[in-house]
Scaffold this motif. Structure first.
Motif, PDB file in Angstrom:
ATOM      1  N   ARG A  63       0.845  -1.193   0.000  1.00  0.00           N
ATOM      2  CA  ARG A  63       0.000   0.000   0.000  1.00  0.00           C
ATOM      3  C   ARG A  63       0.879   1.241   0.000  1.00  0.00           C
ATOM      4  N   ALA A  65       0.847   5.562  -0.878  1.00  0.00           N
ATOM      5  CA  ALA A  65       0.062   6.761  -1.165  1.00  0.00           C
ATOM      6  C   ALA A  65       0.995   7.953  -1.305  1.00  0.00           C
ATOM      7  N   ARG A  66       0.720   8.754  -2.281  1.00  0.00           N
ATOM      8  CA  ARG A  66       1.440  10.016  -2.486  1.00  0.00           C
ATOM      9  C   ARG A  66       0.390  11.114  -2.507  1.00  0.00           C
ATOM     10  N   ARG A  67       0.436  11.968  -1.493  1.00  0.00           N
ATOM     11  CA  ARG A  67      -0.539  13.057  -1.376  1.00  0.00           C
ATOM     12  C   ARG A  67       0.168  14.386  -1.610  1.00  0.00           C
ATOM     13  N   THR A  75      -4.009  13.147  -5.146  1.00  0.00           N
ATOM     14  CA  THR A  75      -3.650  11.921  -4.441  1.00  0.00           C
ATOM     15  C   THR A  75      -3.453  10.792  -5.429  1.00  0.00           C
ATOM     16  N   ILE A  77      -2.653   6.602  -5.320  1.00  0.00           N
ATOM     17  CA  ILE A  77      -2.617   5.464  -4.406  1.00  0.00           C
ATOM     18  C   ILE A  77      -2.390   4.172  -5.186  1.00  0.00           C
ATOM     19  N   ASP A  79      -2.651   0.242  -4.291  1.00  0.00           N
ATOM     20  CA  ASP A  79      -3.124  -0.704  -3.276  1.00  0.00           C
ATOM     21  C   ASP A  79      -3.202  -2.074  -3.918  1.00  0.00           C
ATOM     22  N   PHE A 198      -5.069   5.505   2.600  1.00  0.00           N
ATOM     23  CA  PHE A 198      -4.936   4.781   1.341  1.00  0.00           C
ATOM     24  C   PHE A 198      -6.282   4.688   0.629  1.00  0.00           C
ATOM     25  N   LYS A 199      -6.925   5.846   0.503  1.00  0.00           N
ATOM     26  CA  LYS A 199      -8.234   5.924  -0.132  1.00  0.00           C
ATOM     27  C   LYS A 199      -8.397   7.305  -0.738  1.00  0.00           C
ATOM     28  N   ILE A 200      -8.978   7.363  -1.917  1.00  0.00           N
ATOM     29  CA  ILE A 200      -9.258   8.634  -2.559  1.00  0.00           C
ATOM     30  C   ILE A 200     -10.495   9.248  -1.923  1.00  0.00           C
TER      31      ILE A 200
END
Length: 205
Positions: A63, A65-67, A75, A77, A79, A198-200
């Motif tokens: 998992r 994530a790049r924010r 964002t 992600i 996963d 880890f969610k949009i």
């Protein structure tokens, strides 16, 4: 050991990895990762580079994530086998199994952060050596298509297990330099945090 000797002994995280195995084995043991980033992308057709800032997150086994916070919030992600991207205009998802090119790029970063040497060696030739100031330098040269047609090399620099800089040199002549700060390799994400990070999240939510 005396107090003076103990104080003089560098912390384990500052010890330079002996080889690629030591570096990747250390990353494989990390419970998770969080770091701030500043990315500067140099494009040959533009006079000024594109600069972005934000945070990255990684929770094993796959998992990521790049924010991005500046200049435009977005964002990205990864996963498992799913890649998602979202910004103010909406969001979209992609099954990596149906896109070999995107899967190769996504897998490369996940394999690196998870310390997967066997997986990395299928994609890259790896060369780890010393860098100025007691740091290390790891060069990843693509050995498989289509990555070898798009990326000339990836160069990572850091100290101990901490990744401090990543340069991506493209075959087109464009290149991107990313600096990482506030690196936390002991980050553990709770189930609630994983569900949030880890969610949009659609705008306004």
């Amino acid at each position: 050991m005396s107090a003076a000797a103990a104080a003089a002994k560098p912390p384990a995280a500052a010890t330079k990895p002996v080889d690629v195995d030591a570096l990747l084995a250390g990353l494989a043991k990390a419970p998770g990762l969080h770091a701030r980033f500043k990315e500067v992308k140099h494009i040959t057709l533009l006079q000024q580079p594109l600069v972005s800032e934000g945070s990255i997150y990684f929770a094993p086994p796959a998992r990521f994530a790049r924010r991005t916070e500046k200049p435009i919030p977005s964002t990205l992600i990864v996963d498992g086998n799913q890649l998602s991207f979202g910004d103010a205009d909406g969001h979209e998802s992609l099954n990596l199994g149906a896109n070999p090119v995107a899967k190769l790029f996504a897998d490369s970063f996940v394999m690196l952060l998870s310390g997967n040497r066997a997986g990395l060696e299928r994609i890259f030739k790896m060369d780890l050596g010393p860098a100025p100031g007691g740091a290390w330098r790891l060069v990843l040269t693509p050995r498989v298509a289509p990555m070898d047609k798009m990326i000339k090399k990836l160069e990572l620099r850091g100290r101990g297990l901490n990744l401090e800089e990543l340069d991506v040199h493209e075959t087109s002549g464009d290149w991107t330099e990313t600096a990482f700060t506030d690196v936390d390799l002991k980050r553990r994400y709770s189930a609630a945090e994983q569900a949030r990070i880890f969610k949009i999240t659609p705008p306004g939510k």
